[in-house]
Design an enzyme around this catalytic site. Structure first.
Site, short mmCIF file in Angstrom:
data_model
loop_
_atom_site.label_atom_id
_atom_site.label_comp_id
_atom_site.label_asym_id
_atom_site.label_seq_id
_atom_site.Cartn_x
_atom_site.Cartn_y
_atom_site.Cartn_z
CE LYS A 124 -4.40 1.07 0.18
NZ LYS A 124 -5.55 0.30 -0.35
CG ASP A 164 -7.42 3.23 -0.95
OD1 ASP A 164 -7.91 2.09 -0.92
OD2 ASP A 164 -7.53 4.01 0.03
#
Ligand code: NDP
Ligand code: 2IT
Length: 444
Positions: A124, A164
């Site tokens: 991430k 995201d």
């Protein structure tokens, strides 16, 4: 495994990383039993190795605004675990971003990606950059500066970032343009790309669609469906939009969406042009849902969360820890039978406890929102083959993957009474594959 001891050690090593510690505790508590049944895991230090990221890169992102003023943000990439495939996971641009949030998301991503059945590891990244109110040109300059550092550690077989919160098609475009210039190659290094340059059909809808497919499978176990159901959704971003679209197609009625400013209650249901308007709202970069209420004559409840609205199914699709114990109690009191997490970890641990106690159908994000990254995986496959599948083909595969994840959760999460604890099921199924891959690959 001694969960309390591991958590104490982690808290000492990483003080204040609340979200990361919350995510780790949930997984450890779920897998304790299967872990202890496999003594080799303990011997090989699988837990100690899986809870620490392989590496974390932080870097400075200087950029110039439209008035010539220089700003500096922090950029991050957490490469968590690549036992089953290249690091894979989104980039989040939001002022709340810090290492704890990215480590929690990267950690969750390991198990989510494992559940998809595709070969992807967990990672991430992101930045504390706030896209709110920024011009296109400012966003472009920020993305270019961000990629100037990030490109050194990513690659189509190494680490494949995606979107995201705050990172959608536009940002992926600017990031990709800069990567291509630096690396001098046109390759599947990012997913969520535009359709004209390597993107996959259905990727924008995939997380929301997948979440609803998963909820549909859960409802089936009680001989229920979306037909005629009243549904409440939080958020109004990419995931919420896909979820509202699919619920409506399946005959359900979505009566609420929300933003940081409050929620909209639309008793007539959010369908047709109202769904398209969600895209418009998100694209304005203002982050408010009130204009929807004004435009379509719906009720707006300032500063409130949508969980007070009576519904059969709730889909939290905004952000972490947005649905607490009181919210869960309210939903249960109002007759809600199913809560399916479109966002990552939107329900607090206390909310999850109450929901499970009342034996609702409850799916954790790592299972229910895996459709987004799964379709990213399908985008990677198409890029490798240099082919594009049709909408129907991608949607069919996405649907099949969500059904497989549901099956895996049932396999590992069903208790003696027949109740399926999808949290436990998802954590065990996701963990076992990664742990076994780590065992087979030795201590590295
Ligand atoms: P978007 O940026 O499109 O929308 C996110 C929404 O949540 C915005 O309304 C945003 O408003 C709000 N939000 C973000 N952070 C906070 C906060 N701290 N407090 C209150 N509201 C907040 O993002 P997505 O729809 O892509 O993502 C939504 C959720 O789904 C996230 O949890 C994400 O991790 C998860 N997810 C996304 C996937 C994807 O493919 N995009 C895949 C799987 C999961 P504001 O910015 O003003 O706070
Ligand atoms: O949380 C997630 O799974 C995502 N934001 C999607 C990640 C991806 O690589 O598509």
């Amino acid at each position: 495994m001694n969960v309390e001891k591991i958590m104490n050690d982690l808290e000492k090593k990483h003080p204040g990383e609340v979200e990361y510690l919350q995510a780790v505790r949930e997984v450890l508590e779920s897998i304790e039993e299967v872990y202890n049944e496999n003594p080799q895991f303990e011997k090989l230090g699988i837990i100690e190795r899986i809870v620490e990221p392989d590496r974390v890169l932080t870097f400075k992102v200087p950029w110039v605004d439209d008035h010539g003023k220089v700003h500096v943000n922090i950029g991050y990439r957490v490469q968590f675990n690549n036992a089953i495939g290249p690091y894979k996971g989104g980039l989040r641009f939001h002022p709340s971003v810090n290492l704890s949030i990215l480590k929690f998301l990267g950690f969750e991503q390991i198990f989510k990606n494992s559940l998809t059945t595709l070969p992807m590891g967990g990672g991430k990244g992101g930045s504390d950059f706030d896209p709110k109110g920024k011009s296109d040109a400012e966003i472009m300059r920020f993305c270019q500066s961000f990629m100037l550092e990030l490109w050194k550690i990513i690659g189509p077989e190494t680490d494949v970032p995606a979107g995201d919160i705050g990172v959608g098609g536009r940002e992926i475009g600017y990031l990709y343009g800069m990567y291509k210039k630096l690396a001098q190659e046109h390759t599947g290094v990012l997913t969520g790309k535009g359709l004209k340059w390597g993107g996959s059909l259905i990727r924008p809808e995939a997380t929301g669609f997948g979440c609803v497919y998963f909820a549909q499978e859960m409802l089936k176990t009680r001989e229920e469906s979306f037909e005629g159901k009243t549904v409440v959704v939080s958020g109004f971003g990419n995931v919420a939009w896909g979820a509202v679209t699919k619920v409506t197609q399946l005959g359900g009625k979505v009566v609420a969406i929300s933003g940081p400013d409050g929620y909209v209650y639309d008793k007539d249901g959010i369908s047709g042009e109202k769904i398209d308007y969600m895209l418009h709202l998100r694209a304005t970069n203002e982050d408010i849902v009130k204009p929807y209420a004004l435009k379509f004559g719906a009720e707006f409840h300032a500063g409130k969360k949508p969980w007070e609205v009576k519904c059969d199914v709730a889909l939290p699709c905004a952000t972490q820890n947005e649905l607490n114990k009181e919210d869960a109690e309210m939903l249960i009191k109002n007759g809600c039978i199913c809560i399916c997490e479109g966002a990552n970890m939107p329900c607090t641990p206390e909310a999850v406890e109450v929901i499970l106690e009342h034996k609702l159908l409850f799916a954790p994000g790592k299972a229910a929102n895996a459709g987004g990254v799964a379709t990213s995986g399908l985008e990677m496959s198409q890029n490798s083959m240099k082919l594009s599948w049709s909408r129907e083909e991608v949607d069919r595969r996405l649907h099949e993957i969500m059904c497989n994840i549901h099956e895996a959760c049932v396999k590992y999460g069903k208790d003696e009474t027949g109740y399926v604890n999808y949290v436990k099921g998802a954590n065990i199924a996701g963990f076992l594959k990664v742990a076994e891959a780590m065992v087979e690959q030795g201590i590295i």
